[in-house]
Design an enzyme around this catalytic site. Sequence first.
Site, mmCIF file in Angstrom:
data_model
loop_
_atom_site.group_PDB
_atom_site.id
_atom_site.type_symbol
_atom_site.label_atom_id
_atom_site.label_comp_id
_atom_site.label_asym_id
_atom_site.label_seq_id
_atom_site.Cartn_x
_atom_site.Cartn_y
_atom_site.Cartn_z
ATOM 1 C CG ASN A 57 53.728 29.656 38.719
ATOM 2 O OD1 ASN A 57 53.104 28.733 39.256
ATOM 3 N ND2 ASN A 57 53.182 30.819 38.433
ATOM 4 N NE ARG A 106 52.141 32.284 42.175
ATOM 5 C CZ ARG A 106 50.970 32.170 41.584
ATOM 6 N NH1 ARG A 106 50.836 31.429 40.501
ATOM 7 N NH2 ARG A 106 49.934 32.803 42.057
ATOM 8 C CG HIS A 162 47.447 38.477 43.300
ATOM 9 N ND1 HIS A 162 46.180 38.970 43.176
ATOM 10 C CD2 HIS A 162 47.610 37.586 42.299
ATOM 11 C CE1 HIS A 162 45.578 38.396 42.142
ATOM 12 N NE2 HIS A 162 46.424 37.548 41.604
ATOM 13 C CG LEU A 196 43.686 46.302 39.073
ATOM 14 C CD1 LEU A 196 43.150 47.607 38.477
ATOM 15 C CD2 LEU A 196 42.686 45.714 40.069
ATOM 16 N NE ARG A 205 39.686 32.992 40.967
ATOM 17 C CZ ARG A 205 40.983 33.324 40.863
ATOM 18 N NH1 ARG A 205 41.362 34.573 41.070
ATOM 19 N NH2 ARG A 205 41.864 32.408 40.580
ATOM 20 C CG ASP A 229 41.747 39.953 26.727
ATOM 21 O OD1 ASP A 229 41.872 41.195 26.804
ATOM 22 O OD2 ASP A 229 42.679 39.201 26.408
ATOM 23 N NE ARG A 260 44.613 42.428 25.717
ATOM 24 C CZ ARG A 260 45.669 41.644 25.785
ATOM 25 N NH1 ARG A 260 46.818 42.049 25.303
ATOM 26 N NH2 ARG A 260 45.583 40.438 26.308
ATOM 27 N N GLY A 315 48.503 43.176 34.406
ATOM 28 C CA GLY A 315 48.085 43.420 33.016
ATOM 29 C C GLY A 315 47.148 44.591 32.834
ATOM 30 C CD GLU A 323 52.855 37.895 40.442
ATOM 31 O OE1 GLU A 323 52.471 38.149 39.281
ATOM 32 O OE2 GLU A 323 52.202 37.211 41.242
HETATM 33 P P1 ADP Z 1 47.590 37.028 34.940
HETATM 34 O O1 ADP Z 1 46.747 37.249 36.151
HETATM 35 O O2 ADP Z 1 47.144 35.874 34.117
HETATM 36 O O3 ADP Z 1 49.089 37.107 35.190
HETATM 37 P P2 ADP Z 1 47.958 39.571 33.596
HETATM 38 O O4 ADP Z 1 48.542 40.313 34.721
HETATM 39 O O5 ADP Z 1 48.809 39.271 32.421
HETATM 40 O O6 ADP Z 1 47.213 38.251 34.047
HETATM 41 O O7 ADP Z 1 46.684 40.418 33.095
HETATM 42 C C1 ADP Z 1 45.827 39.936 32.111
HETATM 43 C C2 ADP Z 1 44.784 40.991 31.833
HETATM 44 O O8 ADP Z 1 45.431 42.194 31.414
HETATM 45 C C3 ADP Z 1 43.798 40.618 30.742
HETATM 46 O O9 ADP Z 1 42.473 40.924 31.146
HETATM 47 C C4 ADP Z 1 44.205 41.535 29.593
HETATM 48 O O10 ADP Z 1 43.106 41.864 28.803
HETATM 49 C C5 ADP Z 1 44.684 42.740 30.349
HETATM 50 N N1 ADP Z 1 45.481 43.614 29.483
HETATM 51 C C6 ADP Z 1 46.681 43.367 28.928
HETATM 52 N N2 ADP Z 1 47.041 44.412 28.135
HETATM 53 C C7 ADP Z 1 46.032 45.314 28.177
HETATM 54 C C8 ADP Z 1 45.782 46.588 27.571
HETATM 55 N N3 ADP Z 1 46.666 47.143 26.743
HETATM 56 N N4 ADP Z 1 44.627 47.221 27.871
HETATM 57 C C9 ADP Z 1 43.732 46.659 28.700
HETATM 58 N N5 ADP Z 1 43.903 45.481 29.299
HETATM 59 C C10 ADP Z 1 45.027 44.814 29.047
#
Ligand code: ADP
Length: 395
Positions: free
Chosen positions: A8, A88, A177, A206, A238, A279, A281, A327, A381
């Site tokens: 990718n 990808r 996606h 998500l 976004r 983020d 979290r 995530g 993916e």
């Molecule tokens: P990408 O689209 O970059 O592949 P990911 O699928 O890795 O992203 O998702 C990233 C998101 O997942 C971030 O907003 C991160 O805060 C959230 N995330 C990861 N672990 C947790 C968790 N334990 N609780 C809440 N959100 C989380």
Amino acid sequence: MPRVLVVNTGSSSIKYQLFEMDGRQALASGLVERIGEAGARLTHRTGDAEPLVVEERVGDHSEGFERVFRAFETAGGPIGELAGIGHRVVHGGDRLTEPTRIDDAAIAAIADQAPLAPLHNPSNLLGIRIAMASFPDTPQVAVFDTAFHQTMPPRAWRYAVPADLAAQLRIRRYGFHGTSHAYVSRKAAEHLGRPAGELNLVTLHLGNGASVAAVAGGRCIDTSMGLTPLEGLVMGTRSGDLDPAVVFYLHREAGLSVDDIDDLLNKRSGMLGLAGANDMREVERRAAEGDQAAAEALDVYCYRIRKYVGAYAAALGRLDALVFTAGIGENSDGVRAGVCQGLEGLGVALNPKRNRSRSGRPRTISPDDSKVAVLVVPTNEELEIAEQTLAVITG
Ligand code: ADP
């Protein structure tokens, strides 16, 4: 033992993963980041071993790929004989609707979609060209983020703008996606022990980017991202859906240029714009500490998803399962609870204890008697791209 390398290539990064396809096993994976910038770094993982981390300047993508190949040699697990390389590619437009063996015609077709994905397709192509030069005898396959959504009916993909202009400029909903929505749809059916062909699903990807798809009998009938990944759900940075007139208003009242507004809505909006953090979290932590903006942002985030679930339940006519992935979908029980709250009328219910349980495997988080099964299905993916690559190569 066929091996497939999945690549990718982004504007300043190369992500990769090597699979042994007999056991669907990931042998190694890694990331080169900040190519052409200060602070470039390669992180290469082999099995459970400590990752190899190399921090030195990476001038361009060719150098990046050289680093990757060197990492395989020095970290003990060589790439070995490759059955194929899967790339990808973000935008396949409406012509590249299947994983495609890469040849000159495919390269021209991918380049032709570049105006639709100016940040992504040119980098994806760069990766393809370098990999083809490095492995001239290895079959290479492009797997498109948009492909899974090409089964949408016109009523879902058409925008109500003048038809001649839409046709001329290919303005329509494409959706993204797709690899993830396809993968988790199949896994959800496996988990439920039912044929994908008889299930109606809403899949919620998500992550930093976020999208939702309505999947009827294994085929996408609608999805929330549009011409670009900006439409639909509230995302990390976004905005997702808004009145298009906000754009004119920002231009006329605030004097912002088109590029400023593009940047504002793609990179400075979403959870970052609402709560000051992208983020999830961090947003959840702040909300738990009493930060009002963070709590309201979470409410907006979940409400937007809920509206889409309702709309797609109507589009599908019958909803069998709601599938959370990526995530946030895989890890945030708070978001899952926030989304499902108020969907009882559609037959959606959560078992709070199951919702809080953690696992890397597909699982049901609704009660056994829930009319709509609610599932968490970790996405993969890269594996999906590897599977599709192998399928193209072996015919
Ligand atoms: P990408 O689209 O970059 O592949 P990911 O699928 O890795 O992203 O998702 C990233 C998101 O997942 C971030 O907003 C991160 O805060 C959230 N995330 C990861 N672990 C947790 C968790 N334990 N609780 C809440 N959100 C989380």
